[in-house]
Design a protein around this motif. Structure first.
Motif, PDB file in Angstrom:
ATOM      1  N   MET A  81     -46.291 -32.769 -67.142  1.00 30.44           N
ATOM      2  CA  MET A  81     -45.014 -32.597 -66.453  1.00 30.44           C
ATOM      3  C   MET A  81     -43.882 -32.357 -67.455  1.00 30.44           C
ATOM      4  O   MET A  81     -43.936 -32.755 -68.613  1.00 30.44           O
ATOM      5  CB  MET A  81     -44.725 -33.805 -65.568  1.00 30.44           C
ATOM      6  CG  MET A  81     -45.726 -33.974 -64.435  1.00 30.44           C
ATOM      7  SD  MET A  81     -45.164 -35.061 -63.090  1.00 30.44           S
ATOM      8  CE  MET A  81     -45.089 -36.632 -63.936  1.00 30.44           C
ATOM      9  N   ASN A  82     -42.846 -31.713 -66.966  1.00 28.85           N
ATOM     10  CA  ASN A  82     -41.686 -31.339 -67.766  1.00 28.85           C
ATOM     11  C   ASN A  82     -40.922 -32.580 -68.236  1.00 28.85           C
ATOM     12  O   ASN A  82     -40.401 -33.349 -67.428  1.00 28.85           O
ATOM     13  CB  ASN A  82     -40.781 -30.441 -66.911  1.00 28.85           C
ATOM     14  CG  ASN A  82     -39.507 -30.035 -67.604  1.00 28.85           C
ATOM     15  OD1 ASN A  82     -39.331 -30.228 -68.798  1.00 28.85           O
ATOM     16  ND2 ASN A  82     -38.599 -29.438 -66.837  1.00 28.85           N
ATOM     17  N   GLU A  83     -40.834 -32.764 -69.545  1.00 25.88           N
ATOM     18  CA  GLU A  83     -40.139 -33.923 -70.099  1.00 25.88           C
ATOM     19  C   GLU A  83     -38.629 -33.839 -69.902  1.00 25.88           C
ATOM     20  O   GLU A  83     -37.928 -34.857 -69.943  1.00 25.88           O
ATOM     21  CB  GLU A  83     -40.453 -34.072 -71.587  1.00 25.88           C
ATOM     22  CG  GLU A  83     -41.913 -34.422 -71.871  1.00 25.88           C
ATOM     23  CD  GLU A  83     -42.169 -34.597 -73.355  1.00 25.88           C
ATOM     24  OE1 GLU A  83     -41.236 -34.364 -74.146  1.00 25.88           O
ATOM     25  OE2 GLU A  83     -43.303 -34.956 -73.716  1.00 25.88           O
ATOM     26  N   ASN A  84     -38.112 -32.635 -69.694  1.00 24.18           N
ATOM     27  CA  ASN A  84     -36.668 -32.438 -69.511  1.00 24.18           C
ATOM     28  C   ASN A  84     -36.280 -32.280 -68.045  1.00 24.18           C
ATOM     29  O   ASN A  84     -35.233 -31.717 -67.728  1.00 24.18           O
ATOM     30  CB  ASN A  84     -36.217 -31.212 -70.303  1.00 24.18           C
ATOM     31  CG  ASN A  84     -36.477 -31.368 -71.784  1.00 24.18           C
ATOM     32  OD1 ASN A  84     -36.156 -32.398 -72.375  1.00 24.18           O
ATOM     33  ND2 ASN A  84     -37.057 -30.338 -72.396  1.00 24.18           N
ATOM     34  N   PHE A  85     -37.119 -32.770 -67.186  1.00 19.97           N
ATOM     35  CA  PHE A  85     -36.919 -32.656 -65.744  1.00 19.97           C
ATOM     36  C   PHE A  85     -35.605 -33.299 -65.316  1.00 19.97           C
ATOM     37  O   PHE A  85     -35.259 -34.398 -65.752  1.00 19.97           O
ATOM     38  CB  PHE A  85     -38.089 -33.318 -65.012  1.00 19.97           C
ATOM     39  CG  PHE A  85     -38.096 -33.123 -63.526  1.00 19.97           C
ATOM     40  CD1 PHE A  85     -38.641 -31.981 -62.965  1.00 19.97           C
ATOM     41  CD2 PHE A  85     -37.563 -34.085 -62.687  1.00 19.97           C
ATOM     42  CE1 PHE A  85     -38.664 -31.803 -61.589  1.00 19.97           C
ATOM     43  CE2 PHE A  85     -37.582 -33.915 -61.316  1.00 19.97           C
ATOM     44  CZ  PHE A  85     -38.132 -32.774 -60.765  1.00 19.97           C
TER      45      PHE A  85
ATOM     46  N   ARG B 114     -43.934 -35.712 -57.797  1.00 21.51           N
ATOM     47  CA  ARG B 114     -44.032 -34.525 -58.660  1.00 21.51           C
ATOM     48  C   ARG B 114     -45.498 -34.125 -58.826  1.00 21.51           C
ATOM     49  O   ARG B 114     -45.851 -32.942 -58.733  1.00 21.51           O
ATOM     50  CB  ARG B 114     -43.398 -34.812 -60.023  1.00 21.51           C
ATOM     51  CG  ARG B 114     -41.891 -34.951 -60.000  1.00 21.51           C
ATOM     52  CD  ARG B 114     -41.341 -35.497 -61.307  1.00 21.51           C
ATOM     53  NE  ARG B 114     -41.507 -34.538 -62.404  1.00 21.51           N
ATOM     54  CZ  ARG B 114     -41.252 -34.832 -63.672  1.00 21.51           C
ATOM     55  NH1 ARG B 114     -40.856 -36.058 -64.020  1.00 21.51           N
ATOM     56  NH2 ARG B 114     -41.406 -33.905 -64.602  1.00 21.51           N
ATOM     57  N   ARG B 115     -46.344 -35.111 -59.037  1.00 22.35           N
ATOM     58  CA  ARG B 115     -47.784 -34.821 -59.160  1.00 22.35           C
ATOM     59  C   ARG B 115     -48.371 -34.345 -57.829  1.00 22.35           C
ATOM     60  O   ARG B 115     -49.273 -33.512 -57.785  1.00 22.35           O
ATOM     61  CB  ARG B 115     -48.526 -36.055 -59.666  1.00 22.35           C
ATOM     62  CG  ARG B 115     -48.185 -36.407 -61.107  1.00 22.35           C
ATOM     63  CD  ARG B 115     -49.131 -37.438 -61.681  1.00 22.35           C
ATOM     64  NE  ARG B 115     -48.789 -37.692 -63.072  1.00 22.35           N
ATOM     65  CZ  ARG B 115     -49.159 -36.932 -64.090  1.00 22.35           C
ATOM     66  NH1 ARG B 115     -49.899 -35.860 -63.872  1.00 22.35           N
ATOM     67  NH2 ARG B 115     -48.811 -37.236 -65.326  1.00 22.35           N
TER      68      ARG B 115
ATOM     69  N   ASN C 265     -50.312 -35.792 -69.734  1.00 20.94           N
ATOM     70  CA  ASN C 265     -49.068 -35.580 -69.006  1.00 20.94           C
ATOM     71  C   ASN C 265     -48.635 -34.125 -69.164  1.00 20.94           C
ATOM     72  O   ASN C 265     -48.268 -33.689 -70.250  1.00 20.94           O
ATOM     73  CB  ASN C 265     -47.981 -36.509 -69.539  1.00 20.94           C
ATOM     74  CG  ASN C 265     -46.727 -36.462 -68.675  1.00 20.94           C
ATOM     75  OD1 ASN C 265     -46.620 -35.649 -67.768  1.00 20.94           O
ATOM     76  ND2 ASN C 265     -45.795 -37.340 -68.963  1.00 20.94           N
TER      77      ASN C 265
ATOM     78  N   ASP D  58     -42.037 -39.748 -59.478  1.00 23.66           N
ATOM     79  CA  ASP D  58     -42.966 -39.051 -60.366  1.00 23.66           C
ATOM     80  C   ASP D  58     -44.316 -38.818 -59.699  1.00 23.66           C
ATOM     81  O   ASP D  58     -44.984 -37.811 -59.962  1.00 23.66           O
ATOM     82  CB  ASP D  58     -43.139 -39.825 -61.677  1.00 23.66           C
ATOM     83  CG  ASP D  58     -41.948 -39.637 -62.613  1.00 23.66           C
ATOM     84  OD1 ASP D  58     -41.257 -38.602 -62.498  1.00 23.66           O
ATOM     85  OD2 ASP D  58     -41.692 -40.527 -63.439  1.00 23.66           O
TER      86      ASP D  58
ATOM     87  N   TYR E 280     -33.698 -35.131 -62.579  1.00 25.15           N
ATOM     88  CA  TYR E 280     -33.956 -35.887 -61.356  1.00 25.15           C
ATOM     89  C   TYR E 280     -32.823 -35.660 -60.359  1.00 25.15           C
ATOM     90  O   TYR E 280     -31.635 -35.734 -60.701  1.00 25.15           O
ATOM     91  CB  TYR E 280     -34.100 -37.377 -61.672  1.00 25.15           C
ATOM     92  CG  TYR E 280     -35.416 -37.719 -62.315  1.00 25.15           C
ATOM     93  CD1 TYR E 280     -36.493 -38.149 -61.550  1.00 25.15           C
ATOM     94  CD2 TYR E 280     -35.597 -37.585 -63.685  1.00 25.15           C
ATOM     95  CE1 TYR E 280     -37.715 -38.437 -62.131  1.00 25.15           C
ATOM     96  CE2 TYR E 280     -36.814 -37.876 -64.288  1.00 25.15           C
ATOM     97  CZ  TYR E 280     -37.869 -38.306 -63.501  1.00 25.15           C
ATOM     98  OH  TYR E 280     -39.078 -38.580 -64.082  1.00 25.15           O
TER      99      TYR E 280
ATOM    100  N   ASP F 281     -31.415 -42.385 -64.004  1.00 26.35           N
ATOM    101  CA  ASP F 281     -31.481 -41.047 -64.616  1.00 26.35           C
ATOM    102  C   ASP F 281     -31.366 -39.897 -63.623  1.00 26.35           C
ATOM    103  O   ASP F 281     -31.706 -38.761 -63.954  1.00 26.35           O
ATOM    104  CB  ASP F 281     -32.753 -40.872 -65.455  1.00 26.35           C
ATOM    105  CG  ASP F 281     -32.794 -41.817 -66.647  1.00 26.35           C
ATOM    106  OD1 ASP F 281     -31.718 -42.055 -67.233  1.00 26.35           O
ATOM    107  OD2 ASP F 281     -33.880 -42.320 -66.980  1.00 26.35           O
TER     108      ASP F 281
END
Length: 287
Positions: free
Chosen positions: A6-10, A263-264, A4, A260, A12, A39
């Protein structure tokens, strides 16, 4: 094992959200509560707007004030928990409706989404997302000789909107694909189609707008990929045109639909950042 990256603090966000003020199935309050529970921390409402006109799926002109006031009330209710913004998804119809911020100044929207749903022909107009069954009949009735001509008319109309109007976000930039997945009516790999996409990317760049990655076509069972297509999105990335993820939600359950994965999808196209709205301006965050 998948890594993974991707930014964990994204943060939304979603700025293409409908309610029962237009063709949505839930109230503004229900959509806001669903967003918070999933979220989402930056939410914008975007009722379909046709200025002084309307249809069964547009915000009625006499309800614009009510709609703006209702969103303003939610802004206060969710202060400190979720940023809420007032927007419109404004249709472009040459000579009748312009998604231009000046035409909506009375309501002081935070942003405006420009959209092409209706495409003019020599004898009328057809809907860009018409069903496969109706699409040939509608386009021929409107004066288009064939599907290729209708597709070209769609993109030409979108480029015309980009050159004439001032708005923030371009809605589903290849909506014409909506009915092309289950029963192919035109070849998206054909040179003529790619030429239309390239010309549209050039117009987007010149207009300086943000483009949405819209997952609504997947949510409603029409597509297996978002708008825009991978090819379209890669061209946008090459031109450094900003993109954001919107779900075009008409129901509470679609507030973060395919988010998500989108995002990918953006990462695969070459993007490393996505846009969101902060304090009235576009900001960017790592995917």
């Amino acid at each position: 094992m998948e890594i993974n990256i991707m930014n964990e603090n994204f943060i939304y966000s979603n700025y293409h959200v409908h309610s029962d003020f237009c063709d949505g199935h839930n109230s503004l309050a229900e959509m806001a509560e669903a967003a918070l529970s999933r979220d989402v921390r930056s939410l914008g409402f975007s009722s379909h707007a046709l200025q002084q006109f309307s249809s069964e799926w547009h915000l009625r002109p006499e309800r614009y004030d009510e709609y703006a006031a209702a969103v303003a009330s939610l802004k206060k209710d969710y202060s400190g928990k979720m940023d809420i913004f007032l927007g419109f998804e404004a249709d472009y119809i040459k000579g009748y409706a312009l998604p231009d911020i000046s035409n909506f100044s009375k309501w002081n929207p935070d942003y405006l989404i420009g959209a092409v749903h209706f495409v003019p022909g020599e004898k009328g107009c057809f809907e860009a997302d018409a069903s496969v069954k109706d699409f040939p009949a509608e386009t021929l009735k409107a004066g288009c000789k064939n599907i290729k001509e209708a597709v070209a008319a769609y993109f030409e109309t979108e480029r015309e909107m980009l050159s004439k109007c001032t708005f923030t976000i371009l809605a589903h930039p290849d909506l014409i694909r909506k009915q092309n997945s289950k029963e192919q009516r035109f070849d998206e790999n054909a040179s003529w189609y790619k030429s239309e996409v390239k010309a549209t990317v050039k117009a987007i760049k010149k207009a300086g707008v943000c483009v949405e990655i819209n997952t609504g076509g997947i949510a409603r069972g029409y597509l297996n990929q978002p708008y825009p297509s991978p090819y379209f999105l890669e061209l946008l990335c090459r031109e450094n045109i900003p993109v954001m993820i919107n779900t075009d939600a008409h129901r509470t359950e679609h507030i973060t639909f395919w988010y998500d994965s989108a995002r990918r999808y953006a990462l695969d196209a070459g993007y490393s950042e996505l846009a969101f709205i902060k304090e009235g301006c576009l900001s960017f965050q790592k995917i």
